[in-house]
Enzyme design. Structure first.
Site, mmCIF file in Angstrom:
data_model
loop_
_atom_site.group_PDB
_atom_site.id
_atom_site.type_symbol
_atom_site.label_atom_id
_atom_site.label_comp_id
_atom_site.label_asym_id
_atom_site.label_seq_id
_atom_site.Cartn_x
_atom_site.Cartn_y
_atom_site.Cartn_z
ATOM 1 N N GLN A 87 -2.631 -9.633 -3.088
ATOM 2 C CA GLN A 87 -3.117 -8.582 -2.183
ATOM 3 C C GLN A 87 -4.642 -8.498 -2.167
ATOM 4 O OE1 GLN A 87 -0.693 -8.161 -4.550
ATOM 5 N NE2 GLN A 87 0.679 -6.485 -4.022
ATOM 6 N N ASN A 146 -0.789 2.159 -11.380
ATOM 7 C CA ASN A 146 -1.294 1.316 -10.291
ATOM 8 C C ASN A 146 -0.871 -0.117 -10.556
ATOM 9 O OD1 ASN A 146 -2.865 1.145 -7.801
ATOM 10 N ND2 ASN A 146 -4.329 -0.052 -8.997
ATOM 11 N N LYS A 147 -1.213 -0.992 -9.638
ATOM 12 C CA LYS A 147 -0.836 -2.395 -9.754
ATOM 13 C C LYS A 147 -1.124 -2.921 -11.156
ATOM 14 C CE LYS A 147 0.680 -4.645 -7.347
ATOM 15 N NZ LYS A 147 2.134 -4.973 -7.237
ATOM 16 N N ASP A 156 -0.691 4.326 -7.333
ATOM 17 C CA ASP A 156 0.615 4.532 -6.729
ATOM 18 C C ASP A 156 1.218 5.865 -7.149
ATOM 19 O OD1 ASP A 156 1.895 1.850 -5.326
ATOM 20 O OD2 ASP A 156 0.242 1.441 -6.685
ATOM 21 N N GLY A 185 0.847 -1.186 0.000
ATOM 22 C CA GLY A 185 0.000 0.000 0.000
ATOM 23 C C GLY A 185 0.879 1.231 0.000
ATOM 24 N N ALA A 186 0.654 2.133 -0.959
ATOM 25 C CA ALA A 186 1.576 3.245 -1.188
ATOM 26 C C ALA A 186 1.799 4.103 0.051
ATOM 27 C CB ALA A 186 1.055 4.107 -2.342
ATOM 28 N N ARG A 204 11.011 1.223 -3.948
ATOM 29 C CA ARG A 204 9.822 1.113 -4.794
ATOM 30 C C ARG A 204 9.720 2.397 -5.625
ATOM 31 N NH1 ARG A 204 6.074 -2.632 -3.321
ATOM 32 N NH2 ARG A 204 5.711 -2.611 -5.557
#
Length: 341
Positions: free
Chosen positions: A194, A245-246, A235, A54-55, A98
């Site tokens: 996740q 995003n993912k 993100d 989670g960012a 990251r």
């Protein structure tokens, strides 16, 4: 109504006896185990190993790493200039854990810009900033959830991808408080699951009906009217409205567009002011073995290669709205976030 563990960052990332405790999210919901970090390098590795996800939570974790480094360096009786040089190296190390995420770098830079080096007690200064950041993040998540709840209608069937963070949980919590009957379909989100381990579990703790699907079932579910709205987090959001995003978010947005379903992005603290266009967002490529293996067991032949971009980019024309703590924005106008108070 029970509030899920993951609604509050202090439940899963906190200091104890001078060490950073990360409740390992890779093991949820079957186990609750603590990863104990004794220094900033162990914090950095914990982030890289996906023990924290989670960012926003990753950003707070990295900030704790910076604090621990400052604390340890100050014990060495080095000069202020040596301390600053050494901490700059630590900051870069934490930032590179990251690189796609906006929040990690933004928080580290904000803390760095506010340190008064001549004052000394750098670690204590950083701790004050972390406490402020945690409080700000919690409030931001709650406000984003309140705005998001307003786009929900009674009977909505919500599709989620990965773990969109506590704003999603606040959204569901407030909707239930207001008598809206919802259901959630969560993609499992390979390879770290996740969606299965965090999102589906947390939504079920709220008493929301949840169905788990594999990542390749979403378009089918859309075609059979099992989904009415799509929600993911981001993100990083570029000023042009492009969302990182993912990986898998882009294909969900394409399928949703084909089926005339709205896609909403939980954008929390808005876009990255320093990122003009989506093409400027760096994409993190992770170890291919995270795809070719599962739980430490190889799932394909020895000669087969893996490929794992951790994020993808969704263009603004596929997005209905970006929901933040300051309101809801059309993606092409998301830069207006910084004009609204």
């Amino acid at each position: 109504m029970t509030q899920p563990l993951l609604m509050h960052i202090n439940n899963t990332v906190f200091l104890r006896d001078g060490r950073l405790v990360i409740v390992d999210r890779r093991l949820f919901p079957l186990k609750t185990e603590e990863l104990i970090c004794r220094d900033y390098e162990e914090v950095a590795r914990g982030i890289e190993m996906m023990a924290v996800q989670g960012a926003g939570d990753i950003a707070i974790t990295a900030a704790y790493g910076l604090y621990m480094a400052a604390r340890d360096l100050e014990k060495e009786q080095i000069t202020p200039e040596q301390l600053r040089i050494s901490l700059a190296i630590v900051k870069e190390r934490l930032f590179n854990t990251r690189p796609t995420g906006f929040h990690l770098g933004a928080l580290l830079e904000k803390i760095w810009s506010r340190i008064v080096w001549e004052r000394g007690d750098i670690a204590q200064q950083i701790m004050v900033f972390i406490a402020e950041a945690v409080e700000r993040q919690q409030k931001r998540s709650e406000l984003t959830g309140r705005w998001a709840e307003q786009v929900l209608e009674d009977g909505d069937k919500v599709l989620t991808h990965c773990f969109p963070g506590p704003a999603l949980l606040y959204m569901l919590y407030f909707a239930a408080e207001n008598g809206k009957r919802l259901s959630v379909i969560a993609t499992e989100t390979r390879p770290y699951l996740q969606g299965a381990r965090l999102t589906a579990w947390s939504a079920s703790q709220l008493g929301i009906p949840v169905t788990l699907i594999s990542d390749n079932m979403a378009a089918y579910c859309m075609s059979t009217n099992m989904i009415s709205k799509v929600f993911t987090a981001a993100d990083r959001i570029a000023m042009d409205g492009t969302v990182a995003n993912k990986v898998g978010t882009y294909q969900l947005a394409i399928a949703a567009g084909y089926h005339h379903l709205p896609v909403y992005i939980l954008g929390y603290g808005g876009p990255d002011r320093n990122c003009v266009e989506g093409r400027n967002i760096p994409i993190e490529y992770r170890d291919p073995e995270e795809v070719t293996s599962f739980n430490g067991t190889r799932i394909t032949g020895d000669l087969v290669n893996g490929f794992y971009p951790a994020f993808d980019l969704t263009p603004p024309h596929l997005i209905k709205g970006v929901i933040t703590d300051r309101g809801i924005f059309k993606p092409e106008r998301v830069a207006d976030y910084w004009e609204r108070k």
